[in-house]
Design an enzyme around this catalytic site. Structure first.
Site, PDB file in Angstrom:
ATOM      1  N   HIS A 163       2.651 -17.657 -14.751  1.00 44.09           N
ATOM      2  CA  HIS A 163       3.337 -18.770 -13.620  1.00 44.09           C
ATOM      3  C   HIS A 163       2.068 -19.761 -13.344  1.00 44.09           C
ATOM      4  O   HIS A 163       2.770 -20.922 -13.126  1.00 44.09           O
ATOM      5  CB  HIS A 163       3.572 -18.166 -12.338  1.00 44.09           C
ATOM      6  CG  HIS A 163       4.605 -19.108 -11.406  1.00 44.09           C
ATOM      7  ND1 HIS A 163       4.846 -20.090 -11.663  1.00 44.09           N
ATOM      8  CD2 HIS A 163       5.692 -18.488 -10.643  1.00 44.09           C
ATOM      9  CE1 HIS A 163       5.833 -20.885 -10.707  1.00 44.09           C
ATOM     10  NE2 HIS A 163       5.996 -19.550 -10.409  1.00 44.09           N
ATOM     11  N   ASP A 380      20.475 -22.050 -26.504  1.00 46.04           N
ATOM     12  CA  ASP A 380      21.608 -21.724 -27.578  1.00 46.04           C
ATOM     13  C   ASP A 380      20.974 -21.611 -29.001  1.00 46.04           C
ATOM     14  O   ASP A 380      20.297 -22.780 -29.427  1.00 46.04           O
ATOM     15  CB  ASP A 380      22.786 -22.520 -27.835  1.00 46.04           C
ATOM     16  CG  ASP A 380      23.502 -22.197 -28.849  1.00 46.04           C
ATOM     17  OD1 ASP A 380      23.240 -21.321 -29.843  1.00 46.04           O
ATOM     18  OD2 ASP A 380      24.512 -23.041 -29.262  1.00 46.04           O
TER      19      ASP A 380
END
Length: 445
Positions: A163, A380
């Site tokens: 993070h 995608d």
């Protein structure tokens, strides 16, 4: 409750994937927001994909692995390692060592997993193998990716990221870039921008605003107040579709009807969770309100992928939150968010340096991050969009149960809504579920 499926996952030896071309060998300083204690943890994400007949003969493992190597040419700091300097300041040493990648096969189909396509995932350890000694914040790979083929021709892509390097929006940008490369593009459509000095402290630093989100409440006398006992924590997720959201909205006064679904759900859950925890009426609570600095201010360039949010705190007491109308919570949040001016942001960055890069206040706090616009489900790789894309767990961070998410989700009936994973002590979770069911059933015709 979802019971864990029993299935076998066979993993290949994890390997380091390096950029396909030589990249700069240099040191890059993280921003003074990036390296705060609050972000020194790993975040697991997961995406599920159906079989696509048009991709017959294409191997998702090979396609994604090659795309990662090509994307790292542009995002080369991810192939480096975090080092710590004087005053706990963090840097990336751009070594080109690469990210960890695991290839796997599971003898299960997406249809068999259908009931478990929302967090928490009881089998996450199988789908995102924690390579020994790989999860340090310092001196470890900054990304761990596992792509698991399924018997049906579908696959699962799971990612764990450090993070301090990036936030949810930055990570979604990186994964979109991998997807573009996987589909044959020569470069990402949005090029990465480092520019971490945009969130560096002034010289000399000066705290000019109040930042109760970083108040260090006395933990020694009040460690249980952080969340109450950690030894019996349980995770569940809750789906809020059009019906559930309209039931909650029915309780709103007219002037709150423009409240976003994310904000409404956050306050609704904060209130219900507080009641379920059965805290003393006069105890102080904090809701950390996530403000995306990219959209708040116009000086962040497109492509900036560092941590870019503030966490102004809405403060109240247990009694006031529980006994008041939900609109009371909305007003608290709106006031807290309105404090985030450019001066407030600079003051917050300066506080990081002056106070030793502290963790935000954890005592009786809650943070619900909005991922409804991040776009993890839109990624995608050539097989179509993900059935689910988002956090793999509701219990991330250094303190269990402190951080949750609002994630876009489509349920089995095709209803679009928001799923919220929560982590609570088991008795509190039972009370939360009972309160939620009562509220939903009372108002459902």
């Amino acid at each position: 409750m979802v019971t864990a499926l029993v299935f076998k996952v066979e993993r290949c030896q994890s390997e380091l994937v390096v950029p396909t071309k030589p990249t700069p060998q240099e040191w890059k300083q993280l921003s003074d927001i990036d390296d705060q204690e609050s972000f020194r943890f790993q975040v697991p994400m997961i995406q599920f994909y159906r079989n696509n007949p048009s991709m017959e003969g294409k191997d998702p493992v090979k396609v994604i692995k090659e795309a990662v190597a090509r994307t790292l040419v542009f995002y080369y700091p991810f192939a480096g390692r975090i080092r710590e300097g004087f005053g706990r300041k963090l840097f990336v040493e751009c070594t080109g060592e690469g990210i960890l990648f695991t290839e796997a096969n599971a003898d299960v189909t997406l249809e068999q997993l259908e009931n478990s396509l929302q967090p928490p995932y009881p089998y996450i350890d199988e789908l995102l193998y924690n390579v020994p000694n790989s999860d340090g914040i310092l001196d470890s790979p900054l990304l761990l990716i596992q792509v698991t083929r399924l018997n049906c021709g579908g696959f699962i892509c799971a990612v764990r990221f450090n993070h301090v390097m990036t936030d949810g929006f930055g990570m979604a940008q990186f994964m979109m870039a991998i997807a573009e490369m996987a589909r044959g593009d020569l470069a990402p459509s949005i090029l990465p921008v480092w520019q971490r000095d945009l969130l560096s402290a002034r010289d000399p630093p000066r705290v000019t605003c109040q930042h109760p989100e970083y108040d260090q409440v006395d933990h020694d006398n009040d460690i249980e107040g952080t969340m109450i006992p950690f030894n019996n924590m349980t995770q569940r997720s809750f789906f809020f579709g059009p019906t559930e959201l309209s039931i909650i909205r029915e309780t709103l006064l007219t002037h709150f009807h423009n409240c976003s679904s994310y904000e409404l759900l956050t306050i609704f859950i904060w209130r219900l969770r507080t009641i379920a925890l059965q805290l003393s009426q006069d105890e102080e609570l904090r809701l950390l309100c996530l403000v995306n600095l990219r959209t708040k201010f116009n000086f962040f360039p497109l492509g900036y992928y560092g941590n870019a949010f503030a966490l102004p705190a809405a403060l109240t007491t247990v009694g006031k939150l529980a006994q008041n109308h939900i609109g009371y919570g909305i007003e608290l949040v709106e006031k807290a968010k309105a404090k985030v001016t450019e001066e407030y942001m600079k003051s917050m960055v300066d506080l990081m340096v002056m106070k030793g890069r502290p963790h935000f206040s954890v005592v009786r706090s809650l943070l619900v991050a909005d991922l409804t616009e991040a776009g993890f489900e839109e990624v995608d790789y050539g097989w179509g969009k993900a059935i689910y894309g988002g956090p793999a767990s509701g219990g991330v961070g250094l303190v269990p149960g402190l951080i949750s998410f609002c994630v876009p989700f489509k349920n089995r009936n095709g209803e679009k809504g928001i799923v919220v994973p929560l982590c609570l002590p088991a008795p509190a979770m039972e009370r939360f579920v009972a309160e939620l069911d009562a509220l939903m059933n009372i108002r459902t015709p």
